[in-house]
Design a protein around this motif. Sequence first.
Motif, PDB file in Angstrom:
ATOM      1  N   PHE A   1      -2.660  11.753 -13.391  1.00 42.27           N
ATOM      2  CA  PHE A   1      -1.152  10.422 -13.123  1.00 42.27           C
ATOM      3  C   PHE A   1      -0.805  10.204 -12.009  1.00 42.27           C
ATOM      4  N   ALA A   2      -1.335  10.355 -11.177  1.00 44.71           N
ATOM      5  CA  ALA A   2      -1.630  10.368  -9.655  1.00 44.71           C
ATOM      6  C   ALA A   2      -1.355   8.628  -9.717  1.00 44.71           C
ATOM      7  N   HIS A   3      -2.699   8.436 -10.418  1.00 46.40           N
ATOM      8  CA  HIS A   3      -3.581   7.116 -10.539  1.00 46.40           C
ATOM      9  C   HIS A   3      -3.028   6.264 -11.038  1.00 46.40           C
ATOM     10  N   VAL A   4      -2.405   7.292 -12.330  1.00 44.75           N
ATOM     11  CA  VAL A   4      -1.700   6.039 -13.518  1.00 44.75           C
ATOM     12  C   VAL A   4      -0.262   5.299 -12.090  1.00 44.75           C
ATOM     13  N   GLY A   5      -0.107   6.333 -11.724  1.00 47.81           N
ATOM     14  CA  GLY A   5       1.662   6.450 -10.931  1.00 47.81           C
ATOM     15  C   GLY A   5       1.552   4.758 -10.183  1.00 47.81           C
ATOM     16  N   GLY A   6       0.223   4.811  -9.415  1.00 51.57           N
ATOM     17  CA  GLY A   6      -0.247   4.161  -7.985  1.00 51.57           C
ATOM     18  C   GLY A   6      -0.424   2.383  -9.681  1.00 51.57           C
ATOM     19  N   ALA A   7      -1.523   2.934 -10.090  1.00 52.98           N
ATOM     20  CA  ALA A   7      -1.564   1.255 -10.822  1.00 52.98           C
ATOM     21  C   ALA A   7       0.203   0.672 -11.964  1.00 52.98           C
ATOM     22  N   LEU A   8       0.854   1.419 -11.967  1.00 52.93           N
ATOM     23  CA  LEU A   8       2.123   1.046 -12.328  1.00 52.93           C
ATOM     24  C   LEU A   8       2.890   0.290 -12.015  1.00 52.93           C
ATOM     25  N   PHE A   9       3.371   1.149 -10.629  1.00 52.18           N
ATOM     26  CA  PHE A   9       4.193   0.405  -8.764  1.00 52.18           C
ATOM     27  C   PHE A   9       3.032  -0.950  -9.185  1.00 52.18           C
ATOM     28  N   GLY A  10       2.240  -0.674  -8.421  1.00 55.64           N
ATOM     29  CA  GLY A  10       1.312  -2.109  -7.959  1.00 55.64           C
ATOM     30  C   GLY A  10       1.592  -3.287  -8.893  1.00 55.64           C
ATOM     31  N   PHE A  11       1.704  -2.934 -10.073  1.00 54.66           N
ATOM     32  CA  PHE A  11       2.012  -3.073 -11.277  1.00 54.66           C
ATOM     33  C   PHE A  11       2.964  -4.832 -11.753  1.00 54.66           C
ATOM     34  N   LEU A  12       4.022  -3.418 -10.987  1.00 52.99           N
ATOM     35  CA  LEU A  12       5.577  -4.003 -10.878  1.00 52.99           C
ATOM     36  C   LEU A  12       5.841  -4.357  -9.553  1.00 52.99           C
ATOM     37  N   ILE A  13       5.787  -4.455  -8.710  1.00 53.77           N
ATOM     38  CA  ILE A  13       5.275  -5.080  -7.471  1.00 53.77           C
ATOM     39  C   ILE A  13       4.833  -6.448  -7.913  1.00 53.77           C
ATOM     40  N   MET A  14       3.831  -6.412  -8.385  1.00 53.60           N
ATOM     41  CA  MET A  14       3.166  -7.888  -8.295  1.00 53.60           C
ATOM     42  C   MET A  14       3.804  -9.038  -9.317  1.00 53.60           C
ATOM     43  N   TRP A  15       3.995  -8.231 -10.354  1.00 56.28           N
ATOM     44  CA  TRP A  15       5.343  -8.950 -11.488  1.00 56.28           C
ATOM     45  C   TRP A  15       6.468  -9.613 -10.532  1.00 56.28           C
TER      46      TRP A  15
ATOM     47  N   TYR B   1       0.897  -1.127   0.381  1.00 57.52           N
ATOM     48  CA  TYR B   1       0.077  -0.118  -0.450  1.00 57.52           C
ATOM     49  C   TYR B   1       1.063   1.021  -0.112  1.00 57.52           C
ATOM     50  N   ILE B   2       1.646   1.376   0.237  1.00 54.48           N
ATOM     51  CA  ILE B   2       2.658   2.610   0.953  1.00 54.48           C
ATOM     52  C   ILE B   2       3.616   2.606   0.172  1.00 54.48           C
ATOM     53  N   SER B   3       4.036   1.707  -0.805  1.00 57.74           N
ATOM     54  CA  SER B   3       4.559   1.421  -1.546  1.00 57.74           C
ATOM     55  C   SER B   3       3.768   1.797  -3.427  1.00 57.74           C
ATOM     56  N   CYS B   4       2.824   1.408  -2.874  1.00 54.94           N
ATOM     57  CA  CYS B   4       1.835   2.084  -4.064  1.00 54.94           C
ATOM     58  C   CYS B   4       1.818   3.843  -4.367  1.00 54.94           C
ATOM     59  N   GLY B   5       1.422   3.674  -2.815  1.00 51.49           N
ATOM     60  CA  GLY B   5       1.548   5.598  -2.077  1.00 51.49           C
ATOM     61  C   GLY B   5       2.421   6.789  -3.017  1.00 51.49           C
ATOM     62  N   LEU B   6       3.891   6.123  -2.299  1.00 52.79           N
ATOM     63  CA  LEU B   6       5.150   7.088  -3.743  1.00 52.79           C
ATOM     64  C   LEU B   6       5.250   6.622  -4.402  1.00 52.79           C
ATOM     65  N   GLY B   7       4.980   5.273  -5.231  1.00 52.83           N
ATOM     66  CA  GLY B   7       5.312   4.870  -6.747  1.00 52.83           C
ATOM     67  C   GLY B   7       4.216   6.113  -6.866  1.00 52.83           C
ATOM     68  N   SER B   8       2.748   6.345  -7.240  1.00 51.97           N
ATOM     69  CA  SER B   8       2.242   7.455  -7.676  1.00 51.97           C
ATOM     70  C   SER B   8       2.666   9.001  -7.269  1.00 51.97           C
ATOM     71  N   ALA B   9       3.289   9.104  -6.363  1.00 52.15           N
ATOM     72  CA  ALA B   9       3.322  10.407  -5.716  1.00 52.15           C
ATOM     73  C   ALA B   9       5.207  10.455  -6.456  1.00 52.15           C
ATOM     74  N   LEU B  10       5.843  10.289  -7.113  1.00 48.29           N
ATOM     75  CA  LEU B  10       6.686   9.519  -7.975  1.00 48.29           C
ATOM     76  C   LEU B  10       6.767   9.775  -9.351  1.00 48.29           C
ATOM     77  N   VAL B  11       5.572   9.212  -9.914  1.00 48.46           N
ATOM     78  CA  VAL B  11       5.344   9.977 -11.189  1.00 48.46           C
ATOM     79  C   VAL B  11       4.571  10.708 -11.239  1.00 48.46           C
ATOM     80  N   HIS B  12       3.538  10.936 -10.308  1.00 48.82           N
ATOM     81  CA  HIS B  12       2.959  12.404 -10.546  1.00 48.82           C
ATOM     82  C   HIS B  12       3.460  13.308 -10.236  1.00 48.82           C
ATOM     83  N   ALA B  13       4.561  13.389  -9.990  1.00 46.12           N
ATOM     84  CA  ALA B  13       6.159  14.511  -9.531  1.00 46.12           C
ATOM     85  C   ALA B  13       7.162  14.694 -10.829  1.00 46.12           C
ATOM     86  N   GLY B  14       7.333  13.465 -11.545  1.00 47.48           N
ATOM     87  CA  GLY B  14       7.971  13.349 -12.870  1.00 47.48           C
ATOM     88  C   GLY B  14       7.385  13.738 -13.753  1.00 47.48           C
ATOM     89  N   VAL B  15       5.387  13.569 -13.842  1.00 48.13           N
ATOM     90  CA  VAL B  15       4.905  14.918 -14.757  1.00 48.13           C
ATOM     91  C   VAL B  15       4.787  16.207 -14.873  1.00 48.13           C
TER      92      VAL B  15
END
Length: 248
Positions: A221-235, A88-102
């Motif tokens: 993009f924060a939503h997409v970032g959370g989804a992306l990190f969720g997918f990467l962690i699950m993979w 949960y926390i990892s996806c939240g941080l990943g969301s922040a990272l993608v949002h900040a990057g965009v």
Amino acid sequence: MRNMTETVKQLIIINILFFIGTLLVSGPAYQYLALFFPENPAFKAWQPITYMFMHGGFMHIFFNMFALYSFGSALELFWGSKKFLFFYISCGLGSALVHAGVNYYHFQEGLNTLLSNGFSKAEIVQLLNEGKIDTRWQELLTVSQFQNFTSAYIGTAVGASGAIYGIIVAFAFMFPNAELALMFVPIPIKAKYFVPGLVLVDLYLGISGKSIFGGGGIAHFAHVGGALFGFLIMWYWKKNQFNSNRWN
């Protein structure tokens, strides 16, 4: 109804407490706990964590907490509390990272155009920090570039949505044939189709700058970032066969 698991319950309580606190001291709370652009003087090191416990209104927190209860409890039952909380926390941080990057991309795009037309970065940043703009910027930038440039620097992000999108992706990963339905469109769709479709809609809205319900303020993009990190962690977990016992 599915029993609420312990970590999910604690996360919901923390979010509600933050929300009540925000209602009492909205200005200072957002100033210190919402996620600002990293180059903005209001940015603080703790904001990539605290922003995910802040919400912009009742419907915002309601839908996020409802999704956390609906999908998170199933995952915590399967994973255990430690693995679930890490995810949960990892996806939240990943969301922040993608949002900040965009936001960084949009800010630099506008900044480079203004610099090439004789403006200085110090002058630009000083005006933005004062909540002001130079009307000449609008003559040099397109409407979307100007909006993206100013909102990237001045705007804030709040909400658990990025972490929730990661949770939803994980649910689809583990229960692909579970049937889901939108609250206002009660047509059951399997999770393996529903969740990718939801993420693609957010990606489209983020790129186009549009909104289904009109208005703005949604950090797609924060939503997409959370989804992306969720997918990467699950993979990664699936590839390396991480199981719940490693987290007990």
